[in-house]
Design an enzyme around this catalytic site. Structure first.
Site, PDB file in Angstrom:
ATOM      1  CB  CYS A 223      46.374  -7.065 -14.375  1.00 30.83           C
ATOM      2  SG  CYS A 223      46.757  -5.553 -13.471  1.00 30.83           S
TER       3      CYS A 223
ATOM      4  CG  HIS B 106      33.079  13.924  -7.521  1.00 30.84           C
ATOM      5  ND1 HIS B 106      33.608  14.455  -6.363  1.00 30.84           N
ATOM      6  CD2 HIS B 106      31.727  14.064  -7.411  1.00 30.84           C
ATOM      7  CE1 HIS B 106      32.625  14.894  -5.586  1.00 30.84           C
ATOM      8  NE2 HIS B 106      31.473  14.651  -6.200  1.00 30.84           N
TER       9      HIS B 106
END
Ligand code: RB5
Length: 146
Positions: A69, A102
């Site tokens: 967006c 991670h």
């Protein structure tokens, strides 16, 4: 459908142009794209497109998604409400890489009014090329949805 090579992508009007460029980039790299819209630069509500993409990643229909967006903020707020979705808003290479290593991010969020196409392509590429490290990070990401 090769799940690892298929990516669902969606944007609002503010990032429509960048979405189209990323689609071309990914197509040239051999990926299959499912385009959830929007399909023009006419003003729409980003929430509708965020829900489509995040819903299909949440259900497991797609393993990876890209949302765009204007700022990336609205899309990340929407996407991260869905179970099993770990959406990462990234505008630098380190974050894009770490979000995979991670956090096993499964949706990459980009701000179309924030970054140019060259950086967007680089972020998409590093995000797709980086595998989740697992190990100690697995229990951590599992506990997000518990
Ligand atoms: C649209 O003007 C803009 O608000 C939207 O693209 C997004 O940035 C929302 O977070």
């Amino acid at each position: 459908m090769d799940k690892d090579k298929t990516i669902i992508i969606g944007s609002d009007h503010a990032a429509f142009e960048l979405k189209e460029k990323i689609k071309t980039y990914l197509f040239q790299k051999g990926y299959q794209i499912e385009d959830a819209g929007t399909d023009s630069d006419v003003s729409v509500n980003y929430v509708d497109y965020g829900k489509k993409v995040a819903g299909s990643v949440s259900s497991g229909e797609y393993t990876k998604g890209i949302l765009l967006c204007g700022s990336g903020l609205g899309m990340s707020m929407v996407a991260n409400r869905f179970a099993n979705v770990r959406a990462a808003l990234c505008s630098d290479m380190f974050s894009a890489k770490m979000s995979r290593l991670h956090n096993d991010s499964n949706i990459l969020v980009l701000g179309g009014r924030l970054i140019g196409e060259a950086l967007a392509f680089a972020l998409v590429q590093i995000w797709l090329d980086t595998a989740f490290e697992g190990g100690r990070h697995l229990d951590r990401i599992k506990s997000i949805d518990q």
